[in-house]
Design an enzyme around this catalytic site. Structure first.
Site, mmCIF file in Angstrom:
data_model
loop_
_atom_site.group_PDB
_atom_site.id
_atom_site.type_symbol
_atom_site.label_atom_id
_atom_site.label_comp_id
_atom_site.label_asym_id
_atom_site.label_seq_id
_atom_site.Cartn_x
_atom_site.Cartn_y
_atom_site.Cartn_z
ATOM 1 N N LYS A 170 0.838 -1.224 0.000
ATOM 2 C CA LYS A 170 0.000 0.000 0.000
ATOM 3 C C LYS A 170 0.860 1.257 0.000
ATOM 4 C CE LYS A 170 -2.296 -0.788 3.811
ATOM 5 N NZ LYS A 170 -1.734 -2.039 4.348
ATOM 6 N N ARG A 215 -9.852 0.897 8.823
ATOM 7 C CA ARG A 215 -9.418 -0.470 9.113
ATOM 8 C C ARG A 215 -10.526 -1.279 9.777
ATOM 9 N NH1 ARG A 215 -3.516 0.523 9.313
ATOM 10 N NH2 ARG A 215 -2.375 -1.422 9.556
ATOM 11 N N ARG A 273 -0.820 -8.728 13.524
ATOM 12 C CA ARG A 273 -1.370 -7.690 12.641
ATOM 13 C C ARG A 273 -2.174 -8.330 11.508
ATOM 14 N NH1 ARG A 273 3.794 -4.767 10.835
ATOM 15 N NH2 ARG A 273 2.422 -3.393 9.644
ATOM 16 N N ARG A 324 11.840 -7.123 3.778
ATOM 17 C CA ARG A 324 11.894 -5.684 4.077
ATOM 18 C C ARG A 324 12.768 -5.446 5.314
ATOM 19 N NH1 ARG A 324 6.153 -2.817 4.390
ATOM 20 N NH2 ARG A 324 6.085 -3.263 6.605
ATOM 21 N N ARG A 372 10.978 -1.599 12.143
ATOM 22 C CA ARG A 372 9.725 -1.363 12.861
ATOM 23 C C ARG A 372 9.481 -2.498 13.851
ATOM 24 N NH1 ARG A 372 4.981 0.232 8.732
ATOM 25 N NH2 ARG A 372 3.767 -0.823 10.356
HETATM 26 P P1 AMP Z 1 0.436 0.579 9.440
HETATM 27 O O1 AMP Z 1 1.686 1.402 9.312
HETATM 28 O O2 AMP Z 1 -0.655 1.058 8.601
HETATM 29 O O3 AMP Z 1 0.724 -0.897 9.269
HETATM 30 O O4 AMP Z 1 -0.070 0.767 10.951
HETATM 31 C C1 AMP Z 1 0.739 0.419 12.050
HETATM 32 C C2 AMP Z 1 -0.117 0.286 13.284
HETATM 33 O O5 AMP Z 1 -0.775 1.521 13.555
HETATM 34 C C3 AMP Z 1 -1.230 -0.736 13.191
HETATM 35 O O6 AMP Z 1 -0.800 -2.047 13.450
HETATM 36 C C4 AMP Z 1 -2.189 -0.203 14.237
HETATM 37 O O7 AMP Z 1 -1.749 -0.532 15.530
HETATM 38 C C5 AMP Z 1 -2.078 1.300 14.067
HETATM 39 N N1 AMP Z 1 -3.040 1.801 13.082
HETATM 40 C C6 AMP Z 1 -2.768 2.390 11.892
HETATM 41 N N2 AMP Z 1 -3.886 2.743 11.258
HETATM 42 C C7 AMP Z 1 -4.909 2.364 12.040
HETATM 43 C C8 AMP Z 1 -6.312 2.431 11.922
HETATM 44 N N3 AMP Z 1 -6.906 2.961 10.840
HETATM 45 N N4 AMP Z 1 -7.065 1.933 12.926
HETATM 46 C C9 AMP Z 1 -6.497 1.407 14.023
HETATM 47 N N5 AMP Z 1 -5.172 1.296 14.200
HETATM 48 C C10 AMP Z 1 -4.374 1.766 13.220
#
Ligand code: AMP
Length: 297
Positions: A13, A88, A150, A127, A139
């Site tokens: 993404k 999400r 996740r 990655r 990360r």
């Molecule tokens: P990402 O970088 O999009 O993979 O997000 C990393 C982490 O941020 C996720 O595993 C969640 O803990 C939190 N997070 C990001 N976006 C959301 C969302 N829309 N709703 C809830 N938690 C989020």
């Protein structure tokens, strides 16, 4: 253009969002990036999100909805945006619908990048290795045990959005297992179709608006004509009636006053009736003209 990129962690993404930013001049709104910045800055939101993120859980809906509500108000989001990692959950998607509706904005498309899970694990591992090789910090939530959490959260809470947006006819599913270049090309191909459909919908709307304005104008003109015609006939009737009265008084002066007045009164009534008929006919013609114009418009 307003887009959502939907897909599990590691689906690509972020990479595809950056390409869309460059090509279409949109801003990328990544809730993950915003939350990580909040954690780093130790803001109240960051402190609330830190543990949840580290353990691979989702941050509460109201927190991310609040972040997005503020962010889409910013001037740089005016020309359009790509939501990456938001919504999400179904409640987040519903909240987004509400936010867009309030701002009278439309969501153009939801692009789902579909990938298989074993490939995802492999991708994220790769990655991690690459980041370590570049001397970058890895990360915390990319570690295998957190990553599987996740993925579980995605399956349970995010995947229902595929159905949600497919029902709304917004979903475009793309095979995320292709190469980065191929995925980009496929996104561009489907977006071109969306843009073309949006354009034709816009021009149809404009044409409808134009024709409605034309009809309204025509109806107004016809109404004015009716009023004018009726006014003119009324004026004529009054004039004729006055003339009749004058003739009556002349006759009264000349002959028997009674019969002259009666004769004049009959004349006035006849003339007034005739004038009334003319006014009615004119009005009828005007109404017909309105109907014709309305049908045509
Ligand atoms: P990402 O970088 O999009 O993979 O997000 C990393 C982490 O941020 C996720 O595993 C969640 O803990 C939190 N997070 C990001 N976006 C959301 C969302 N829309 N709703 C809830 N938690 C989020």
């Amino acid at each position: 253009m307003r887009l959502i990129l939907l897909g599990p962690p590691g689906a690509g993404k972020g990479t595809q969002a950056q390409r869309l930013v460059q090509k279409h001049g949109l801003v990328q709104l990544s809730t993950g990036d915003m939350l990580r910045a909040a954690v780093a800055a130790q803001t109240p939101i960051g402190l609330q999100a830190k543990e949840l993120m580290a353990s691979g859980q989702l941050v509460p809906d109201e927190v991310v909805v609040g972040i997005i509500a503020d962010r889409i108000e910013q001037p740089d989001a005016k020309n359009g945006f790509i939501l990456d990692g938001f919504p999400r959950t179904v409640p987040q998607a519903e909240a987004l619908d509400g936010l867009l509706k309030k701002k009278k904005l439309n969501l153009d498309a939801v692009i789902e990048l579909r990938v298989n899970e074993s490939a995802l694990l492999h991708r994220v591992e790769k990655r991690v290795v690459e980041m370590l090789a570049r001397g970058e910090n890895v990360r915390e939530d990319d570690k295998p045990e957190v990553l599987s959490k996740r993925l579980h959260a995605y399956r349970e809470q995010t995947e229902p959005l595929v159905h949600y947006y497919s029902e709304k006819r917004k979903l475009l599913t793309i095979d995320g297992m292709m190469t980065i270049e191929e995925v980009t090309a496929e996104i561009e191909r489907v977006l071109a179709a969306v843009i073309a459909a949006d354009k034709s919908a816009d021009s149809a709307k404009a044409a409808r608006r134009k024709s409605a304005a034309k009809t309204g104008k025509a109806a107004g003109t016809a109404k004015k004509a009716t009023k004018k015609a009726a006014g003119q006939s009324a004026k004529k009737t009054t004039k004729k009636a006055k003339k009749g009265t004058r003739t009556a008084s002349k006759s009264a002066k000349k002959g028997s006053a009674g019969s002259a007045r009666r004769g004049a009164a009959v004349k006035v009534r006849t003339k007034a009736r005739r004038a009334g008929k003319v006014a009615k006919k004119t009005a009828k013609k005007a109404v017909k003209a309105v109907k014709r114009l309305t049908k045509r418009g």
